[in-house]
Design an enzyme around this catalytic site. Structure first.
Site, mmCIF file in Angstrom:
data_model
loop_
_atom_site.group_PDB
_atom_site.id
_atom_site.type_symbol
_atom_site.label_atom_id
_atom_site.label_comp_id
_atom_site.label_asym_id
_atom_site.label_seq_id
_atom_site.Cartn_x
_atom_site.Cartn_y
_atom_site.Cartn_z
ATOM 1 N N GLU A 1 -6.311 -1.405 -6.005
ATOM 2 C CA GLU A 1 -6.520 0.020 -6.335
ATOM 3 C C GLU A 1 -6.663 0.853 -5.060
ATOM 4 O O GLU A 1 -7.485 1.767 -4.994
ATOM 5 C CB GLU A 1 -7.751 0.195 -7.233
ATOM 6 C CG GLU A 1 -7.558 -0.308 -8.649
ATOM 7 C CD GLU A 1 -6.509 0.471 -9.392
ATOM 8 O OE1 GLU A 1 -6.600 1.700 -9.434
ATOM 9 O OE2 GLU A 1 -5.560 -0.167 -9.895
ATOM 10 N N GLY B 1 -1.156 -8.077 -12.640
ATOM 11 C CA GLY B 1 -2.026 -8.681 -13.648
ATOM 12 C C GLY B 1 -1.363 -8.670 -15.009
ATOM 13 O O GLY B 1 -0.620 -7.733 -15.338
ATOM 14 N N SER C 1 0.816 -1.212 0.000
ATOM 15 C CA SER C 1 0.000 0.000 0.000
ATOM 16 C C SER C 1 0.851 1.264 0.000
ATOM 17 O O SER C 1 0.337 2.352 -0.200
ATOM 18 C CB SER C 1 -0.896 0.027 1.238
ATOM 19 O OG SER C 1 -1.816 -1.025 1.209
ATOM 20 N N GLY D 1 -29.185 -23.027 0.414
ATOM 21 C CA GLY D 1 -28.381 -24.038 -0.279
ATOM 22 C C GLY D 1 -28.221 -23.735 -1.759
ATOM 23 O O GLY D 1 -27.154 -23.942 -2.336
ATOM 24 N N THR E 1 -9.269 -4.427 -1.463
ATOM 25 C CA THR E 1 -7.825 -4.323 -1.267
ATOM 26 C C THR E 1 -7.115 -3.618 -2.424
ATOM 27 O O THR E 1 -6.258 -2.766 -2.200
ATOM 28 C CB THR E 1 -7.221 -5.738 -1.092
ATOM 29 O OG1 THR E 1 -7.792 -6.346 0.059
ATOM 30 C CG2 THR E 1 -5.706 -5.671 -0.934
ATOM 31 N N ASP F 1 -6.026 -0.036 -0.727
ATOM 32 C CA ASP F 1 -6.711 -0.706 0.383
ATOM 33 C C ASP F 1 -7.708 0.282 1.010
ATOM 34 O O ASP F 1 -7.388 1.442 1.247
ATOM 35 C CB ASP F 1 -5.674 -1.145 1.425
ATOM 36 C CG ASP F 1 -6.327 -1.777 2.628
ATOM 37 O OD1 ASP F 1 -6.469 -3.010 2.619
ATOM 38 O OD2 ASP F 1 -6.712 -1.046 3.561
ATOM 39 N N ARG G 1 -39.328 -18.248 -4.453
ATOM 40 C CA ARG G 1 -39.195 -19.314 -3.471
ATOM 41 C C ARG G 1 -40.146 -19.113 -2.304
ATOM 42 O O ARG G 1 -40.177 -18.050 -1.698
ATOM 43 C CB ARG G 1 -37.755 -19.321 -2.959
ATOM 44 C CG ARG G 1 -37.485 -20.233 -1.811
ATOM 45 C CD ARG G 1 -37.260 -21.623 -2.289
ATOM 46 N NE ARG G 1 -36.719 -22.479 -1.234
ATOM 47 C CZ ARG G 1 -36.559 -23.775 -1.386
ATOM 48 N NH1 ARG G 1 -36.862 -24.356 -2.529
ATOM 49 N NH2 ARG G 1 -36.075 -24.500 -0.407
#
Lengths: 678, 678
Positions: B430, B177, B144, B407, B428, B432, B310
């Protein structure tokens, strides 16, 4: 930063308590290379195979035998069995759940709902994993509403068989562990129909697969597919198309059907029978709560050790960077959850001890004294509340730990992702937490009356309308209670109370419990008296009803921690546990300080003091944080997270103390001079 | 239950706003079969390949071109670019992050830190993904703390090259990345050393791999391995062993080095230069916030549709089961987060518009007016606060949605697991969140003074000690303010205020903001005045400092939602948005009602009324819940969750409106009569 030396080993021994021997045994087993976790997640198929293998190996160490009676090859030590299961919760959680399904749920159904014939026939093969089985309760359409499962078992007196049927597609059994691949036999919960009459939910054993693993005629099985976590467990769906099983396959401890089709149960009331049967399966719920606590300990161990090692930023003009755990916000994130984990540990220990006491005295019949009945119901309520709080705590704390470890916490090698994913469903299975809390509230609201009926939460509202209600309101003696509580509230004298006085903490939590309970009771009654439709009345108070359960369970939690801290005779440990208990208590009071202010129980000044006290306790306990997680005794090999390695010397590796072969728990107990059956 | 008909399409158009065209374009693209998600998670290698393929295909539709200037092959529409990215956030999040890294971070560094030569050479190939690249900022040792990265680039005048070096192992670039597999070129943040003098953090382009994809000499790359989520992105670690790159590879908008080794920057102060450079990368942070909001919308769409379909339990004696969303606790779980998601949507829209305004006027030089400087800083503060709140909201809400689906929510096919895992790191990366909030607090505490220096949060404490501090305290005019606030507090008149009056909500949040800010300022000053060591003083107030940032950002959030609700001219929509805004405001006041009581701003009676009002609003909005998520406009193919299918008619499938080929955003804009460059 001054750090009084704390002996983590002494603390570990204290935490382990009576079940130390078994815990050390399981630690040693799990630390062995056979149980090493793969570095990268395995493909599903391979993972499932690995877990089945592990299950077989674990079974060979005798752990599951702890659960079952001595005369059927077991060791009859249920308390030790749960402790072993909890220790397993530090390791692979698919393995844990696989074991839970096989030994706890499937084995537990055969053991507690079956009779001698079933025990002789199955228990030994269940304990060895020779006979993998399923606990087929949930249905797609009725996940939480077990009393309304739709699968039927109809007795055919002509052939002396039950015919098991899945009426509609949504009545299929769903999320059933061991079903997709391994299961040979299933304990199927279904509506029993005898002589054309419905007799409520019973459990029937239905063979699923032949010796080659092929589904038997009439059995359709589908794989539930990939899940968020626990992918080492083969969950599946099962449909029954007119499957015939012999009459003996009914687990008949609480109800029998004669060859000519006469139904008999020693418990006449259907609701009562249902809850009695369900109650015997309590160990599953207790086990999940315990496993959640273990997983939480893993996450805290990783995050706290990382927070002690990892440094970031530092005072300007200085090159010295500061360990993360020196930051207040970091302490706040991790230390109150650590304290709460200790509280849960001790509460869980109490529940397990009670389970051992009750089930140790079980004679296998359906007869039960009123005192035993009451004790069982109280245990069910405690277990339900504790399971809900422990599993929610796991979800929250593991998430906090992941964030506290930043990017490193996001790498799979550091295990937090797996912990998050695997435990996530703990809040749902073995009873959805919200439903469980409603169950707790209902017992409290009805004063454990026999009549309280269905698990169906909504039924409470109807029940409220009945005469019993008056009794309840009288029992809680609402008006007088409120009066007393108001008298008790003297904000002027607040300054004299010590913020670190345990009696003060307990007093606040007791006050909240009584206040919320009587308030909810009055609110429900008011709604019904005003002619409200019961469902609407209940729904309108649902948040209040849940608050009842929470307040009750929180008070129990603090009682448990307080009791354990008081019982500790070693002064250094006692003082440490006392502080940790203070932190737990004050963090809970802080969390709910809005409520305490709203109800005039603490002043706004006092509320701010609570926040400061939590800060101060965090700072005070910070030097002991490392020892507090070391005391969980998780072997490094089992924790298996690079950022979770201990700061100083390596954690003790129990495995090193053992020989080449997997040790059997029988010999461990025998060597220690413990009486072992058989 | 009475349900006023609500037009979800009209609401969608309102939400889409100015960027509707681009959003519809991206929806249509993502709904196409090429972008269909696999039914089971792919093995990592295959997943990465798929994501690279998808990235290339997306690039071919012209989306990334929106980001870059027209003269280098772009479309110069940054606001539309962010809107496109946000829409991508409904789809695969590895694809989103891959695009973010390639076009936003890597492309953004070249674009904003480089000059004409770099733009000509690289931008078009970056936008087409022909040149995959990395944004190499974070280091293992300094996640950071960007200002203290240790990688160096030392100028060698003899050869006219920079020598890039990773000094120690923990200085390796980490979590980068595109590094493990695809990256050919990296924008490397490093300490520039010229003529033996350190010049602070700069960005240098370093080639990573040759045309065959083999690492170049001096480049060592390791795979970060499996992660909790986002496994379609190839994160890696990079070490530089005396890697030489030509002088032109310095991205030199803010600092140049002449051939003979003379360093020049138009911004003399090193801290200021650093923050100016970092400030140009703001779009990354804004994009992550937006993506978090999109992912949250997916989860809410799934959970709310499931909750409408549901049914569980029902009134006793009745066979009718009740939809989950009719239960208060279920409403409470989902509807306040839904309201907050709308608030975040509108706040995000405001930030994106401001970004478009500022960067649309960017002339590519290092010169900037004071007004522009101020506007940029204000935007940075807004973006930092919003990113933190939006990403935490995503984590919490997606978790709540998973639990609300029981479930079924645990099965991968229903996508909540993937949403949870993929978004988890948003809190976290770009920046923290905790660090970002400290950044927000610092700007507020220092009144945006130029001198505020380093990103280093601790520096604030040192800064506090300086004379500037007095100015701050005067600015907030603490004592007088408190006086005014106290006068303002007339609990007796509380009853006259309407709990649903927006001015009342805004007044409370403004009051909190000012009160927390002046309180923190005084607390820091008191500590320093008492001779406290700055680090200790700061740490002792860290929770207070974070509260400043939260209170400020929460007020901005409500302002944004309120503004959007007021701006709506269609009466039905305006009324609905108004109620939703009320729910958002009151839920926030309820969440922090302990604080409001502690500071005498609301009475305990009032606090209880707030809780009741939240309950009532939930019930009132429940009939619109379906339409409120339909309006997010997520195509069914993109949502791709069986339990998330819409209740009535299928969601509009934008893909059907298109031909066989992937549409290009250029032609979409052109057809709509929008001016398109080139």
């Amino acid at each position: 930063m001054p750090a009084a030396a704390l002996d983590a080993t002494a603390l570990r021994i204290l935490l382990d308590g009576d079940t130390r021997l078994v815990r050390e045994h399981v630690r040693a087993v799990l630390a062995r290379p056979e149980f090493r976790k793969p570095d990268q997640p395995l493909p599903t198929e391979e993972y499932r195979e690995r877990v089945s293998e592990w299950t077989r190996e674990l079974a060979s160490t005798g752990g599951p035998a702890l659960l079952f009676p001595a005369e059927f090859g077991g060791l009859g030590r249920v308390g030790d069995a749960i402790a072993a299961f909890e220790t397993l919760g530090h390791s692979d959680l698919s393995l844990l759940v696989k074991c839970g399904v096989q030994f706890g749920l499937f084995g537990g159904a055969v053991h507690h709902l079956g009779t001698r014939g079933h025990h002789e026939r199955y228990l030994e093969r269940i304990a060895s994993f020779e006979l993998p089985g399923c606990f087929a309760m949930s249905e797609s359409g009725h996940g939480s509403d077990v009393q309304h499962v739709q699968t039927t078992a109809t007795y055919d007196p002509a052939s002396g068989e039950f015919v098991v049927v899945t009426p509609a597609d949504e009545d299929r059994k769903d999320y059933i562990g061991n079903a997709a691949l391994d299961g040979r036999l299933a304990a199927v919960f279904c509506q029993l129909v005898v002589g054309g009459e419905r007799r409520g939910v019973h459990c029937v054993l239905v063979p699923l697969r032949d010796d080659e693993g092929e589904p038997l005629p009439g059995i359709r099985i589908a794989d539930c597919g990939h899940k968020l976590g626990l992918n080492g467990v083969d969950n599946g769906r099962i449909w029954f198309d007119d499957v015939r099983v012999p009459r003996e396959n009914l687990l008949d401890r609480y109800a029998r059907v004669s060859a000519d089709g006469v139904y008999f149960s020693p418990i006449e009331n259907e609701d009562r029978r249902f809850f009695t049967m369900l109650g015997t399966l309590i160990q599953g719920r207790i086990s999940v709560g315990g496993a959640a606590i273990s997983a939480t300990k893993n996450a805290l161990t990783i995050a706290i050790r990382h927070g002690l090692r990892r440094r970031q930023f530092g005072p300007p003009g200085s090159d010295a960077e500061v360990p993360l755990l020196d930051y207040r916000v970091h302490q706040r994130r991790l230390l109150p959850p650590l304290a709460r984990t200790y509280a849960l540990h001790f509460a869980q220990r109490g529940v397990v001890a009670e389970l051992g006491r009750i089930f140790g005295a079980d004679d296998g019949t359906a007869e039960r004294s009123e005192a035993e009945d009451t004790a069982r119901r109280e245990l069910e309520t405690r277990a339900a509340g504790l399971k809900a709080l422990a599993t929610w705590h796991a979800t929250e704390t593991i998430q906090a730990c992941r964030e506290a470890c930043g990017g490193a916490g996001y790498l799979s090698e550091n295990r937090l992702g797996e912990l998050k994913a695997d435990t996530d469903v703990f809040t749902t299975f073995e009873g959805d937490n919200t439903i469980l809390l409603q169950l707790v509230a209902k017992s409290l609201l009805t004063g454990y009356r026999d009549e309280f009926g269905e698990l169906n939460a909504i039924a409470t509202a109807g029940f409220v309308a009945s005469q019993v209600w008056e009794t309840v309101v009288e029992r809680t003696a609402a008006r007088e209670l409120i009066q007393r509580l108001t008298d008790d509230l003297i904000p002027g004298s607040e300054r004299d109370e010590d913020l670190l006085d345990r009696e003060y903490h307990l007093g606040l939590l007791r006050w909240r419990e009584e206040h919320v309970l009587s308030g909810a009771a009055r609110r429900l009654k008011r709604g019904i008296d005003a002619g409200g439709e019961p469902f609407a009345v209940f729904n309108d108070s649902q948040d209040h009803v849940l608050a009842v359960a929470r307040a009750h369970t929180e008070r129990e939690l603090l009682d448990a921690f307080d009791g354990a801290a008081r019982a500790c005779e070693e002064p250094t440990l006692a003082s440490l546990l006392g502080k940790l208990c203070d932190l737990h208590a004050l963090a809970e009071i802080e969390r709910d300080r809005a409520w305490f202010q709203e109800h005039g129980r603490i002043s706004s000044t006092r509320a701010k003091m609570v926040t400061r006290a939590v800060n101060d306790l965090c700072a005070e306990l910070r030097p002991q944080a490392g020892a507090l997680v070391d005391a969980f005794g998780i072997p490094d090999e089992v924790l298996a997270a690079p950022i979770g390695r201990p700061g100083g010397e390596a954690s003790r590796t129990a495995a090193a103390e053992l020989g080449d072969e997997l040790p059997d728990v029988r010999s461990v107990l025998r060597e220690a001079g413990n009486e072992v059956a058989r």
